[in-house]
Design a protein around this motif. Structure first.
Motif, PDB file in Angstrom:
ATOM      1  N   MET A 107       0.810  -1.219   0.000  1.00 19.08           N
ATOM      2  CA  MET A 107       0.000   0.000   0.000  1.00 19.08           C
ATOM      3  C   MET A 107       0.850   1.280   0.000  1.00 19.08           C
ATOM      4  SD  MET A 107      -3.075  -1.266   2.518  1.00 19.08           S
ATOM      5  CE  MET A 107      -3.705   0.391   2.751  1.00 19.08           C
ATOM      6  N   ASN A 108       1.677   1.420  -1.029  1.00 16.51           N
ATOM      7  CA  ASN A 108       2.460   2.655  -1.129  1.00 16.51           C
ATOM      8  C   ASN A 108       1.911   3.592  -2.204  1.00 16.51           C
ATOM      9  OD1 ASN A 108       3.181   1.229  -3.307  1.00 16.51           O
ATOM     10  ND2 ASN A 108       5.370   1.094  -2.827  1.00 16.51           N
ATOM     11  N   THR A 127      -4.234   4.272  -1.774  1.00 14.98           N
ATOM     12  CA  THR A 127      -5.122   3.785  -0.714  1.00 14.98           C
ATOM     13  C   THR A 127      -4.453   3.905   0.649  1.00 14.98           C
ATOM     14  OG1 THR A 127      -4.387   1.517  -1.070  1.00 14.98           O
ATOM     15  CG2 THR A 127      -6.380   2.226  -2.238  1.00 14.98           C
ATOM     16  N   GLN A 128      -5.270   4.355   1.626  1.00 17.65           N
ATOM     17  CA  GLN A 128      -4.722   4.688   2.942  1.00 17.65           C
ATOM     18  C   GLN A 128      -4.992   3.638   3.997  1.00 17.65           C
ATOM     19  OE1 GLN A 128      -7.024   8.177   3.336  1.00 17.65           O
ATOM     20  NE2 GLN A 128      -5.487   9.526   2.444  1.00 17.65           N
ATOM     21  N   GLU A 129      -6.061   2.878   3.790  1.00 15.74           N
ATOM     22  CA  GLU A 129      -6.415   1.907   4.829  1.00 15.74           C
ATOM     23  C   GLU A 129      -7.060   0.707   4.163  1.00 15.74           C
ATOM     24  OE1 GLU A 129      -8.630   3.476   8.209  1.00 15.74           O
ATOM     25  OE2 GLU A 129      -7.859   1.774   9.350  1.00 15.74           O
ATOM     26  N   HIS A 130      -6.741  -0.475   4.662  1.00 10.02           N
ATOM     27  CA  HIS A 130      -7.339  -1.691   4.116  1.00 10.02           C
ATOM     28  C   HIS A 130      -8.743  -1.849   4.691  1.00 10.02           C
ATOM     29  CE1 HIS A 130      -7.946  -5.902   3.019  1.00 10.02           C
ATOM     30  NE2 HIS A 130      -6.956  -5.726   2.150  1.00 10.02           N
ATOM     31  N   ASP A 178      -9.056  -3.529   8.045  1.00 10.18           N
ATOM     32  CA  ASP A 178      -8.751  -2.745   9.236  1.00 10.18           C
ATOM     33  C   ASP A 178      -9.836  -1.707   9.505  1.00 10.18           C
ATOM     34  OD1 ASP A 178      -6.354  -4.175   9.479  1.00 10.18           O
ATOM     35  OD2 ASP A 178      -5.331  -2.806   8.113  1.00 10.18           O
ATOM     36  N   VAL A 195     -12.185  -1.929  12.898  1.00 11.70           N
ATOM     37  CA  VAL A 195     -12.145  -0.853  13.880  1.00 11.70           C
ATOM     38  C   VAL A 195     -13.506  -0.187  14.041  1.00 11.70           C
ATOM     39  CG1 VAL A 195     -11.202   1.442  14.347  1.00 11.70           C
ATOM     40  CG2 VAL A 195      -9.684  -0.418  13.645  1.00 11.70           C
ATOM     41  N   GLN A 201     -16.104  -1.940  16.065  1.00 10.99           N
ATOM     42  CA  GLN A 201     -15.884  -2.018  17.512  1.00 10.99           C
ATOM     43  C   GLN A 201     -16.552  -0.884  18.282  1.00 10.99           C
ATOM     44  OE1 GLN A 201     -11.899  -3.858  18.949  1.00 10.99           O
ATOM     45  NE2 GLN A 201     -11.358  -2.362  17.385  1.00 10.99           N
ATOM     46  N   TYR A 202     -16.848   0.216  17.579  1.00 16.02           N
ATOM     47  CA  TYR A 202     -17.401   1.393  18.258  1.00 16.02           C
ATOM     48  C   TYR A 202     -18.922   1.448  18.194  1.00 16.02           C
ATOM     49  CZ  TYR A 202     -12.568   3.105  17.807  1.00 16.02           C
ATOM     50  OH  TYR A 202     -11.213   3.253  17.859  1.00 16.02           O
ATOM     51  N   ARG A 215     -11.464   7.405  13.144  1.00 18.42           N
ATOM     52  CA  ARG A 215     -11.255   6.707  14.410  1.00 18.42           C
ATOM     53  C   ARG A 215     -11.459   7.633  15.607  1.00 18.42           C
ATOM     54  NH1 ARG A 215      -8.694   2.893  12.121  1.00 18.42           N
ATOM     55  NH2 ARG A 215      -8.146   4.568  10.716  1.00 18.42           N
ATOM     56  N   LEU A 229      -2.952   3.157  13.620  1.00 15.59           N
ATOM     57  CA  LEU A 229      -3.881   3.100  12.480  1.00 15.59           C
ATOM     58  C   LEU A 229      -4.260   4.504  11.988  1.00 15.59           C
ATOM     59  CD1 LEU A 229      -6.270   0.200  13.527  1.00 15.59           C
ATOM     60  CD2 LEU A 229      -4.227   0.102  12.103  1.00 15.59           C
ATOM     61  N   PRO A 230      -4.585   4.697  10.710  1.00 18.93           N
ATOM     62  CA  PRO A 230      -4.580   3.685   9.655  1.00 18.93           C
ATOM     63  C   PRO A 230      -3.163   3.234   9.305  1.00 18.93           C
ATOM     64  CG  PRO A 230      -4.893   5.859   8.698  1.00 18.93           C
ATOM     65  CD  PRO A 230      -4.932   6.032  10.194  1.00 18.93           C
ATOM     66  N   ILE A 231      -3.035   1.986   8.901  1.00 19.13           N
ATOM     67  CA  ILE A 231      -1.715   1.435   8.583  1.00 19.13           C
ATOM     68  C   ILE A 231      -1.632   1.063   7.096  1.00 19.13           C
ATOM     69  CG2 ILE A 231      -2.322  -0.952   9.219  1.00 19.13           C
ATOM     70  CD1 ILE A 231       0.608  -1.135  10.367  1.00 19.13           C
ATOM     71  N   ARG A 232      -0.545   1.430   6.483  1.00 19.75           N
ATOM     72  CA  ARG A 232      -0.259   1.016   5.105  1.00 19.75           C
ATOM     73  C   ARG A 232       0.335  -0.381   5.168  1.00 19.75           C
ATOM     74  NH1 ARG A 232      -0.655   4.978   0.643  1.00 19.75           N
ATOM     75  NH2 ARG A 232      -1.290   6.885   1.661  1.00 19.75           N
ATOM     76  N   ALA A 281      -7.164   0.115  19.116  1.00 24.62           N
ATOM     77  CA  ALA A 281      -8.177   1.038  18.577  1.00 24.62           C
ATOM     78  C   ALA A 281      -9.412   1.055  19.486  1.00 24.62           C
ATOM     79  CB  ALA A 281      -8.570   0.638  17.162  1.00 24.62           C
TER      80      ALA A 281
END
Lengths: 311, 311, 311
Positions: free
Chosen positions: A84-85, A88-91, A94, A98, A101-102, C48, C271-274, C293
C-alpha cells in the motif's frame, strides 16, 4: 436476525412486514436501543436513507454516528496483499474491524461500479463489511440490492390490503446510468408475498435470472399495465449490456393515459423521481410515493429492533 | 406558533423574548422535546446557527438530524412542470414532503441569489418549504430575514434594561457581497419593542421600504451615533442597485472614536465579523457580541419549545 | 482535570489508565454527561478519533456536535491585528469564544504545517483554543501530540500485564510526509510508566529533545528489536530537517523475520496502517492493533468523565 442484506436474512420476512406496521402505529414502544449505537457509513450521498434510518434508531432510543466516506478523502484498499504505497490509505479489513468495535450495528451504503459485473454481483464491497465486522451489518443499499427500500415497499403494499394484487415493475426513462439494486431487490421481496408479478421493460433491460426467475416479463408496457393494481416504476441500466443504456424506441414515461389501463392502480417509486421523465406530474401527484417514503422509517425500525433483540 | 419565518409568526414576540430569558436562567426545565426530532437543512454552510440551534434542541431533549445540502451533490428543481431530464434530481415538492415526514420540526437555511430581487424578496426557496412541509418550518436564515438572530438581538437588548434605548443600525464595510437578511430582520423585530431606531447607511444602501417604514434614515454616520445606546453594525449589499456594491467614499468602519460619540453605547454584531474592516479590534473587544451569540441558543430554544407545545 | 493536551494535564496519568480499564469493564456506569454537550471540531478529516470520542461521550450520556471545518469554506484568521479584508472570515478569538459557549467540553483536532517548526512546536492553533475557550479543551491530536492515542496505548500495554516491558518505538516507511505527533506523544506518556523504552529510527529521524530525553536511541532496527516485548511502529517525517523525508537506505518495513528477534513481542500501531509498507500483512494480522483502537473509546471516556466531574 444477524444481518440484513437481502430477503433471505430475516427468519420470517412476512412477519417483519407485520412488525413494521405495529411499530408504525406506536413507534416509541421499545427501549431496545438504550445504550446502543448505530453507525451509518455512506460511500455515496444519501438523504432519504440516512434520515429514515436515523429516525428509526431514535425511535428505539439508539445513538447514531454518521460517517460520510469521501472517496477522495479516505481511499480504501479492497484487495488483499497489496503493497500500500500508492493512493489507498487503509485496508477495508482494518477499517471495518475498527469501526465495528465502536458501534452495535453497522449500516453501510455502497453503489455498484456498473463497469465490472462480477465485482458488483459478488457484492465486493458490502461482503467485506460482513466479513470483517464484529457486529451485525445492515445494507443501506448495496451494489445489487436495496432491502430496506423493498421492505418499505412491501409494508406499503400490505397497507393497501389488496388480495393477490397484480403488481407491475415497470422500467422508465432517466437521463443517467442507474444501478439495478432497487428493481432486483423489489423482485426478490415481492416474490415472498402472494402477488402476481410482471416485469415490464424494453428489450435489453431484463434483470439477472436470479431475480427474474418465476417472474413474467413483458416488453409491451401498455399490455403489462392492463388490470394492474400496482405500478412500481424505476429506471435501471442494462444488466446484459452491463451498465449501458441500449436505445429505447418507444416512450416508457408513465402517463395518466397508461395508468388508465390499470385497475385503478397505485403508482409507486422509491424516490428521488425525475418528474415528467419517469412519470408525468399528474401520475406522481396522484401516487402513494410519500407513504412509501414514510414507511422507510418503520422498515428500518423493524430491522434494527429485530437485530437488537438478538444481540 | 405554527412556523417561525418572521416577526409576524409568534403570537406575542415580546413574550417570546421574556420566555427566552426564563430559559436562559434554567435551560433544562422542559422535556417537551422527548421523542421529538428536529431536522436542520443547510443549503449554505453554518457554524453558529447550527451549533446554537442544535444545543437548544438538546436542552429540550430533542434528537437532531443535520442535512448539509451540497448544491452540486443534490440539485433541486424549484420550478413546476419541468421535464427533469437535465441537472436537477429531485423536485422541491418531493424533497420537502419526504424530509418533513421524518421530523417534528424542520429548520432550513437558504440564502438569496442577490441577482434576482423578485425571487429573493418573494422568498422563493423557503416558501416552498412552508408550502410542502407537513410539519412546522423554522427559518435558520432566509433570503430576506434572519429571525432567530433578531430574536437573540432583542433578548440581548432586553438584558441591558435600558428604557427606550436609542438604537442605531449602522452599515459597515466588507470585502464581499452580503445579503440584507440580518438588517431587514433586525428592523422588523426592533420595531415591536419600545426603541428609538435609526438606520445609518451610505447613499444607495437603504433597505426595502417594508423594513424601513417608520425608521429614521441617516447618511451621516457621525451624526447618527450621537447619544446612541446601541450600535448594531452590519454590512449588506445594495437593495436599490440589487446585489451591487455602490462606491462608498467616506470610511464607515466603526472605531473607538466613533463609539465615543455615543451614550456609552454597546456594540453589537451578528458574527462572523471582519475585524478592522467592519469595526476595529478595540471596538470588537469591548462589545457584547459573545453574549449576543450565546443568546442565539435561548432564542432557538424559546421558538422550538413554543412550537413543540403547539404540536 | 481542566484540559487534556498532554501527559502533564491529568493529575495522575497512571490513575487515568486504571480508570479507563474500569470503564471498559462497565462503560455505562456514570451519568456524568447528562445535559452536557461535547463539541468536536475537526480541521482535518477523522474517522477513528471521531467515532471513538463520540462513542465515549454517548457512554456517559452526553450529546455530541461535530463541526468539520473545511479550510476552504471557513477560513480562520490566526494573527492579531490583521485588517481582515482578505480571505479569512473569522478571527480564531471570536470563533472559539462563540463555539465554546454552546458546549461543555470542546475537542479539537489540528495538524502541523510541517513547514514552520516554530509555529508547530509552539502549538499555534490549539493554544488559541485553550486561550479563548470558556470550557475545557481536549486535544483530538495537535501539531505535536496525540494524547488520546497515547493514553489508549498505555491502557493497551497495561492490559498485557508485563512487568517493566521492553518497548521499542520504531520508525517505519510511508509514502507521505507525516506529523511527529504520535511518536512524540507516545514517548511522553510511556515515560510515566515503568518501561524500558528505545527509539529506533534511521539517521535524521530523531525526535525533539523534549520527548527523547532519557530515551535510548538506536539506528540499527535489528539490534533494537532484540528481546522487545512491544514494537510500536509509526512513520514520521524528520524533525531536524523539518518536514522532510531524508533518504533511508536500509529497509525499515517491519517483517515477521524482525518480529522473531523480539521476546514474542506484540506489534502496535495507531492506524490507519499502510500494509506491506509499514509492516507486512503477517505482522499486522498477528498484532493487537484492534484492541488498541478499541481502547481509544475508553481513553476518551476516562478523560471526558474526569473533566465532567470537575466542571
Amino acid at each position: 436476525m444477524k444481518q440484513f442484506l437481502s430477503a433471505s436474512d430475516p427468519e420470517d420476512p412476512r412477519a417483519l412486514v407485520k412488525k413494521a406496521l405495529v411499530l408504525k402505529a406506536n413507534p416509541f414502544q421499545s427501549s431496545a436501543g438504550k445504550n446502543r449505537t448505530l453507525g451509518l457509513v455512506f460511500f455515496n450521498p444519501s438523504l432519504r436513507t440516512r434520515m429514515s434510518t436515523q429516525k428509526a434508531a431514535f425511535n428505539l432510543g439508539m445513538n447514531v454516528m454518521v460517517m460520510n466516506v469521501d472517496k477522495d478523502g479516505w481511499k480504501i484498499e479492497f484487495n488483499d496483499g497489496t503493497v500500500m504505497n500508492g493512493d489507498t490509505q487503509e485496508h477495508i479489513k482494518d477499517a471495518v474491524s475498527v469501526m465495528s468495535q465502536y458501534v452495535d450495528i453497522l449500516g453501510v451504503r455502497t453503489f455498484p461500479s456498473l463497469q465490472n459485473k462480477e465485482d458488483d454481483y459478488s457484492e465486493k464491497v458490502i461482503s467485506q463489511f460482513t466479513r470483517y465486522s464484529t457486529v451485525p451489518v445492515v445494507s443501506l443499499e448495496s451494489a445489487t440490492r436495496h432491502p430496506l427500500q423493498s421492505l418499505a415497499d412491501l409494508i406499503t403494499i400490505e397497507e393497501l390490503g389488496i388480495k393477490r394484487p397484480k403488481v407491475v415493475l415497470s422500467w422508465a426513462p432517466h437521463p443517467k446510468i442507474l444501478p439495478q439494486a432497487v428493481p432486483n431487490s423489489f423482485l426478490e421481496w415481492i416474490k415472498i408475498t402472494d402477488a402476481d408479478i410482471t416485469l415490464a421493460c424494453p428489450q435489453g433491460y431484463e434483470l439477472a435470472d436470479e431475480f427474474t426467475n418465476g417472474v413474467k416479463i413483458e416488453h409491451d408496457q401498455y399490455h403489462a399495465f392492463e388490470g394492474a393494481d400496482i405500478i412500481y416504476a424505476k429506471n435501471w441500466s442494462s444488466y446484459v449490456h452491463y451498465g449501458q443504456k441500449p436505445e429505447v424506441k418507444s416512450d416508457w414515461t408513465i402517463t395518466a393515459e397508461k395508468m388508465a389501463l390499470t385497475n385503478k392502480g397505485k403508482f409507486m417509486h422509491c424516490l428521488p423521481i425525475r418528474r415528467n421523465v419517469v412519470a408525468t406530474d399528474e401520475v406522481v401527484d396522484n401516487s402513494i410515493i410519500y407513504r412509501q417514503a414514510k414507511n422507510r422509517e418503520y422498515a428500518a425500525q423493524a430491522v434494527l429492533q429485530e437485530i437488537l433483540e438478538n444481540l
